[in-house]
Design a protein around this motif. Structure first.
Motif, PDB file in Angstrom:
ATOM      1  N   ARG A   4       0.827  -1.204   0.000  1.00 14.97           N
ATOM      2  CA  ARG A   4       0.000   0.000   0.000  1.00 14.97           C
ATOM      3  C   ARG A   4       0.868   1.265   0.000  1.00 14.97           C
ATOM      4  O   ARG A   4       0.574   2.235  -0.702  1.00 14.97           O
ATOM      5  N   PHE A   5       1.897   1.224   0.808  1.00 19.02           N
ATOM      6  CA  PHE A   5       2.786   2.379   0.865  1.00 19.02           C
ATOM      7  C   PHE A   5       3.474   2.602  -0.479  1.00 19.02           C
ATOM      8  O   PHE A   5       3.572   3.734  -0.968  1.00 19.02           O
ATOM      9  N   GLY A   6       3.937   1.561  -1.106  1.00 13.05           N
ATOM     10  CA  GLY A   6       4.595   1.644  -2.410  1.00 13.05           C
ATOM     11  C   GLY A   6       3.633   2.137  -3.486  1.00 13.05           C
ATOM     12  O   GLY A   6       3.995   2.965  -4.343  1.00 13.05           O
ATOM     13  N   ALA A   7       2.382   1.639  -3.459  1.00 12.78           N
ATOM     14  CA  ALA A   7       1.378   2.059  -4.443  1.00 12.78           C
ATOM     15  C   ALA A   7       1.041   3.539  -4.253  1.00 12.78           C
ATOM     16  O   ALA A   7       0.897   4.285  -5.229  1.00 12.78           O
ATOM     17  N   ALA A   8       0.923   3.991  -3.020  1.00 11.59           N
ATOM     18  CA  ALA A   8       0.636   5.398  -2.746  1.00 11.59           C
ATOM     19  C   ALA A   8       1.798   6.271  -3.197  1.00 11.59           C
ATOM     20  O   ALA A   8       1.609   7.356  -3.783  1.00 11.59           O
ATOM     21  N   VAL A  10       4.016   5.573  -5.589  1.00  8.36           N
ATOM     22  CA  VAL A  10       4.020   5.566  -7.053  1.00  8.36           C
ATOM     23  C   VAL A  10       2.920   6.486  -7.580  1.00  8.36           C
ATOM     24  O   VAL A  10       3.128   7.240  -8.552  1.00  8.36           O
ATOM     25  N   LEU A  11       1.754   6.464  -6.963  1.00 13.86           N
ATOM     26  CA  LEU A  11       0.653   7.331  -7.383  1.00 13.86           C
ATOM     27  C   LEU A  11       1.020   8.807  -7.197  1.00 13.86           C
ATOM     28  O   LEU A  11       0.755   9.638  -8.072  1.00 13.86           O
ATOM     29  N   ILE A  12       1.627   9.157  -6.106  1.00 15.32           N
ATOM     30  CA  ILE A  12       2.030  10.541  -5.846  1.00 15.32           C
ATOM     31  C   ILE A  12       3.079  10.988  -6.857  1.00 15.32           C
ATOM     32  O   ILE A  12       3.017  12.090  -7.398  1.00 15.32           O
ATOM     33  N   VAL A  13       4.042  10.135  -7.151  1.00 17.38           N
ATOM     34  CA  VAL A  13       5.089  10.469  -8.117  1.00 17.38           C
ATOM     35  C   VAL A  13       4.481  10.632  -9.510  1.00 17.38           C
ATOM     36  O   VAL A  13       4.836  11.556 -10.255  1.00 17.38           O
ATOM     37  N   ALA A  18       2.921  14.199 -13.924  1.00 13.81           N
ATOM     38  CA  ALA A  18       1.886  14.715 -14.827  1.00 13.81           C
ATOM     39  C   ALA A  18       1.734  16.224 -14.635  1.00 13.81           C
ATOM     40  O   ALA A  18       1.597  16.971 -15.619  1.00 13.81           O
ATOM     41  N   GLY A  19       1.769  16.696 -13.403  1.00 14.46           N
ATOM     42  CA  GLY A  19       1.679  18.130 -13.132  1.00 14.46           C
ATOM     43  C   GLY A  19       2.861  18.891 -13.713  1.00 14.46           C
ATOM     44  O   GLY A  19       2.702  19.975 -14.276  1.00 14.46           O
ATOM     45  N   ILE A  20       4.056  18.301 -13.589  1.00 16.23           N
ATOM     46  CA  ILE A  20       5.246  18.945 -14.154  1.00 16.23           C
ATOM     47  C   ILE A  20       5.146  19.018 -15.667  1.00 16.23           C
ATOM     48  O   ILE A  20       5.473  20.042 -16.278  1.00 16.23           O
ATOM     49  N   ALA A  21       4.664  17.956 -16.304  1.00 16.57           N
ATOM     50  CA  ALA A  21       4.514  17.954 -17.760  1.00 16.57           C
ATOM     51  C   ALA A  21       3.493  19.004 -18.219  1.00 16.57           C
ATOM     52  O   ALA A  21       3.706  19.705 -19.213  1.00 16.57           O
ATOM     53  N   ILE A  22       2.405  19.125 -17.463  1.00 16.39           N
ATOM     54  CA  ILE A  22       1.383  20.125 -17.803  1.00 16.39           C
ATOM     55  C   ILE A  22       1.950  21.534 -17.642  1.00 16.39           C
ATOM     56  O   ILE A  22       1.723  22.406 -18.488  1.00 16.39           O
TER      57      ILE A  22
END
Length: 105
Positions: A4-8, A10-13, A18-22
């Motif tokens: 769960r910690f790893g998935a969270a 990865v989701l945050i990264v 995506a925000g940086i690309a935008i």
């Protein structure tokens, strides 16, 4: 629990990337828009300068000078008639305006 910690993480990264690309695309679009506005202002100034130049070159005195230069010193019709002034001829307007009668107070 580690999953769960790893998935969270990865989701945050992924969301951050995506925000940086935008944001990067947004800055690129702003830069191109600023460049287009600069080019438009330059073209507008150039158009105004060219219109002023056309007005100057199209003036009757300039046209007469060009015609005289093109004829290589041969007299033009204006100079052969004896008119030496290089100004445009004045128009003779006939007015049909009659003075108004003055009204008594």
């Amino acid at each position: 629990m580690f999953f769960r910690f790893g998935a969270a993480l990865v989701l945050i990264v992924a969301i951050s990337l995506a925000g940086i690309a935008i944001e990067k695309q947004n800055v690129s679009l702003k830069r191109s828009l600023t460049l287009q506005q600069y080019r438009q202002a330059e073209l507008s100034n150039r158009r105004a300068d060219l219109r002023l130049r056309v007005g100057r070159l199209g003036a009757p005195s300039q046209l007469l000078q060009q015609v005289e230069a093109a004829t290589d010193g041969h007299p033009t019709t204006a100079t052969s008639r004896g008119t030496s002034s290089r100004t445009t001829p004045l128009l003779r307007w006939q007015s049909d305006v009659r003075p108004r009668p003055q009204q008594a107070d």
